[in-house]
Write a protein that holds these residues in place. Structure first.
Motif, PDB file in Angstrom:
ATOM      1  N   ALA A 166       0.823  -1.210   0.000  1.00 13.36           N
ATOM      2  CA  ALA A 166       0.000   0.000   0.000  1.00 13.36           C
ATOM      3  C   ALA A 166       0.858   1.262   0.000  1.00 13.36           C
ATOM      4  O   ALA A 166       0.396   2.330  -0.419  1.00 13.36           O
ATOM      5  CB  ALA A 166      -0.929  -0.005   1.217  1.00 13.36           C
ATOM      6  N   ARG A 167       2.089   1.168   0.450  1.00  7.16           N
ATOM      7  CA  ARG A 167       2.977   2.335   0.510  1.00  7.16           C
ATOM      8  C   ARG A 167       3.779   2.514  -0.778  1.00  7.16           C
ATOM      9  O   ARG A 167       4.513   3.493  -0.907  1.00  7.16           O
ATOM     10  CB  ARG A 167       3.934   2.196   1.695  1.00  7.16           C
ATOM     11  N   LEU A 168       3.677   1.571  -1.697  1.00 10.28           N
ATOM     12  CA  LEU A 168       4.469   1.622  -2.926  1.00 10.28           C
ATOM     13  C   LEU A 168       3.569   1.865  -4.128  1.00 10.28           C
ATOM     14  O   LEU A 168       2.402   1.462  -4.142  1.00 10.28           O
ATOM     15  CB  LEU A 168       5.237   0.305  -3.113  1.00 10.28           C
ATOM     16  N   SER A 169       4.115   2.510  -5.143  1.00  8.40           N
ATOM     17  CA  SER A 169       3.347   2.774  -6.360  1.00  8.40           C
ATOM     18  C   SER A 169       3.458   1.582  -7.302  1.00  8.40           C
ATOM     19  O   SER A 169       4.451   0.832  -7.283  1.00  8.40           O
ATOM     20  CB  SER A 169       3.867   4.035  -7.053  1.00  8.40           C
ATOM     21  N   TRP A 170       2.451   1.428  -8.156  1.00 16.01           N
ATOM     22  CA  TRP A 170       2.465   0.322  -9.114  1.00 16.01           C
ATOM     23  C   TRP A 170       3.615   0.421 -10.112  1.00 16.01           C
ATOM     24  O   TRP A 170       4.227  -0.592 -10.441  1.00 16.01           O
ATOM     25  CB  TRP A 170       1.121   0.240  -9.839  1.00 16.01           C
ATOM     26  N   PRO A 171       3.965   1.616 -10.609  1.00 11.08           N
ATOM     27  CA  PRO A 171       5.130   1.687 -11.506  1.00 11.08           C
ATOM     28  C   PRO A 171       6.408   1.166 -10.865  1.00 11.08           C
ATOM     29  O   PRO A 171       7.206   0.486 -11.519  1.00 11.08           O
ATOM     30  CB  PRO A 171       5.228   3.181 -11.842  1.00 11.08           C
ATOM     31  N   SER A 172       6.615   1.478  -9.591  1.00 13.22           N
ATOM     32  CA  SER A 172       7.820   0.995  -8.928  1.00 13.22           C
ATOM     33  C   SER A 172       7.794  -0.520  -8.773  1.00 13.22           C
ATOM     34  O   SER A 172       8.830  -1.193  -8.912  1.00 13.22           O
ATOM     35  CB  SER A 172       7.982   1.655  -7.555  1.00 13.22           C
ATOM     36  N   GLN A 207      11.240   4.683  -3.260  1.00 11.80           N
ATOM     37  CA  GLN A 207       9.871   5.112  -3.003  1.00 11.80           C
ATOM     38  C   GLN A 207       9.672   5.525  -1.552  1.00 11.80           C
ATOM     39  O   GLN A 207       8.836   6.372  -1.261  1.00 11.80           O
ATOM     40  CB  GLN A 207       8.913   3.957  -3.318  1.00 11.80           C
ATOM     41  N   SER A 245       9.713   1.140   7.255  1.00 13.29           N
ATOM     42  CA  SER A 245       9.922   1.179   5.809  1.00 13.29           C
ATOM     43  C   SER A 245      10.823   0.037   5.354  1.00 13.29           C
ATOM     44  O   SER A 245      10.602  -0.567   4.309  1.00 13.29           O
ATOM     45  CB  SER A 245      10.529   2.520   5.404  1.00 13.29           C
ATOM     46  N   CYS A 274       8.069  -6.872   0.590  1.00 12.02           N
ATOM     47  CA  CYS A 274       7.612  -6.701  -0.795  1.00 12.02           C
ATOM     48  C   CYS A 274       8.638  -7.272  -1.773  1.00 12.02           C
ATOM     49  O   CYS A 274       8.267  -7.834  -2.804  1.00 12.02           O
ATOM     50  CB  CYS A 274       7.363  -5.223  -1.089  1.00 12.02           C
TER      51      CYS A 274
END
Length: 333
Positions: free
Chosen positions: A58-64, A238, A290, A297
Motif C-alpha cells: 500500500a505504501r508503494l506505487s504500481w510503476p515501482s 519510493q 519502511s 515486498c
C-alpha cells in the motif's frame, strides 16, 4: 520393452544434447506433484506474513513494483546464464530455451524445505536432454559459490562507495572472499570435484572446468547482482533516499543480505533470514517500518518473478519439443 541403442548410451555418456522426448505418465505425474508442492510452500511463505506485506504494498506505487519485477526477471536470467555457462564448460551446452526450462522449473524446488530439491529436479530434467546426472549436480553446486563470491565482492564495493560505514559490521563475511578466490582456481575446483565423485563411486568428469568458463560464470553472476540491486532500488527510492548513491546502496544491500541468507540451509530459499538481514543492512537509510515493508515486498516480487520465469521458460521450451509422430519418424529414420 524398448531396446537401448548403443548410440543412445554414447550420447548420454558424452553429454550430447538431444531433443526432449515426451515424458512418461509416471514421470509427468511426479513433475506435476513437485510443482504443486513447491508452489504450496512458496504461497505459504508469503501468506504467513500477508498482513505486513499488504501494508507494504500500500505504501508503494504500481510503476515501482512493475519496474522491480522487470529487474527481478533480468536478475533471474543472469542466474540461469551463470548455471548454463558452468554446464557448458563441463561439456553439456544447452540451448537457451531448454536450459531456461531446466533451470527455472528446477529452481521452484528451493521453496520446499531442504536443499536438494532443486538439484534433483535439474538432474532429472537435464537427463531427458542427455546431460549426465553428475554433470548437472556439479553445475548446480558450483553455481552457489560463484554467486556467493560475486555477491560478496559486489556488496563490498558498492557499500563502500555508497556508505562506507555500512559494511563495517559485516566485515567478517568478507573474509570469505580470498578463500573463495583460491577455491575458484580451476585446478582446485577440478580436484575437489574429482574427489567428491570418487567418494560417490562415480567416474571423473569428462571435461574439467576452465578459467574462461569460470570467468564467464562470474560475469553473468555479477550482472545478476546489478539487476537484483535495481529491483531493490525501485522499492527503496519510493520510501527513502533517491539518486545514484541510493541505487549503489541497494545493489550492495541486496547482495549482502542474500549472501547472509544463503548460508542458512534449513529454511525454504532462505525465507526470513534474508529479510531480517535486509532490514538490518538498510537501517542507515530507512526507518524500521519502511525497511520491513521493502524487505517483505521484495520477497513477494521475487516469488512472482520465479513463477513468471518458470512459466515462460516452460511454454517456450514446449515449442521445441517434437510431436510424438515426429519423434517416431526420427527414430525410424
Amino acid at each position: 520393452m524398448p531396446v537401448e541403442r548403443p548410440e543412445d548410451r554414447r550420447e548420454e555418456e558424452e553429454g550430447a544434447v538431444r531433443p526432449a522426448r515426451p515424458a512418461k505418465p509416471l514421470r509427468r505425474l511426479v513433475r506435476v506433484a513437485f510443482l504443486l508442492v513447491a508452489l504450496g510452500f512458496g504461497a505459504w511463505a508469503v501468506a504467513r506474513q500477508w498482513t505486513e506485506i499488504s501494508a507494504g504494498f500500500a505504501r508503494l506505487s504500481w510503476p515501482s513494483l512493475v519496474l522491480s519485477l522487470v529487474a527481478v526477471v533480468a536478475a533471474l536470467g543472469g542466474g540461469m546464464m551463470t548455471w548454463r555457462s558452468l554446464l557448458a564448460d563441463l561439456g553439456s551446452p544447452l540451448p537457451v530455451r531448454a536450459g531456461a526450462k531446466v533451470f527455472f522449473v528446477g529452481q521452484l524446488g528451493k521453496y520446499i524445505p531442504g536443499s536438494l530439491w532443486p538439484v534433483l529436479a535439474q538432474m532429472e530434467m537435464g537427463r531427458e536432454l542427455g546431460v549426465p546426472r553428475p554433470r548437472s549436480a556439479a553445475a548446480f553446486f558450483l553455481t552457489l559459490p560463484v554467486q556467493l563470491a560475486s555477491g560478496l565482492v559486489v556488496s563490498a564495493v558498492t557499500l563502500l562507495v555508497a556508505l562506507p560505514g555500512t559494511a563495517v559490521p559485516y566485515a567478517w563475511v568478507f573474509l570469505l572472499v580470498p578463500v573463495l578466490a583460491v577455491a575458484f582456481e580451476p585446478r582446485v575446483i577440478n580436484a575437489v570435484l574429482g574427489f567428491g565423485l570418487r567418494k560417490l563411486g562415480r567416474g571423473p568428469l569428462e571435461r574439467p572446468l576452465t578459467r574462461r568458463g569460470m570467468l564467464t560464470a562470474l560475469g553473468w553472476a555479477t550482472l545478476g547482482w546489478i539487476a537484483y540491486g535495481l529491483h531493490l532500488a525501485a522499492l527503496v527510492t519510493q520510501l527513502g533516499p533517491s539518486g545514484a548513491s541510493a541505487v549503489l546502496f541497494s545493489i550492495g544491500a541486496f547482495a549482502l543480505s542474500w549472501c547472509l541468507g544463503i548460508m542458512t540451509f534449513v529454511v525454504p530459499a532462505g525465507a526470513g533470514v534474508r529479510e531480517v538481514a535486509m532490514v538490518a543492512v538498510m537501517a542507515p537509510v530507512l526507518d524500521r517500518g519502511s525497511a520491513i515493508a521493502v524487505a517483505l515486498c521484495s520477497r513477494v516480487v521475487i516469488v512472482i518473478g520465479d513463477l513468471v520465469c518458470a512459466g515462460a521458460a516452460g511454454l517456450a521450451a514446449r515449442r521445441e519439443v517434437p510431436s510424438p509422430h515426429d519423434a517416431a519418424r526420427e527414430e525410424s529414420g
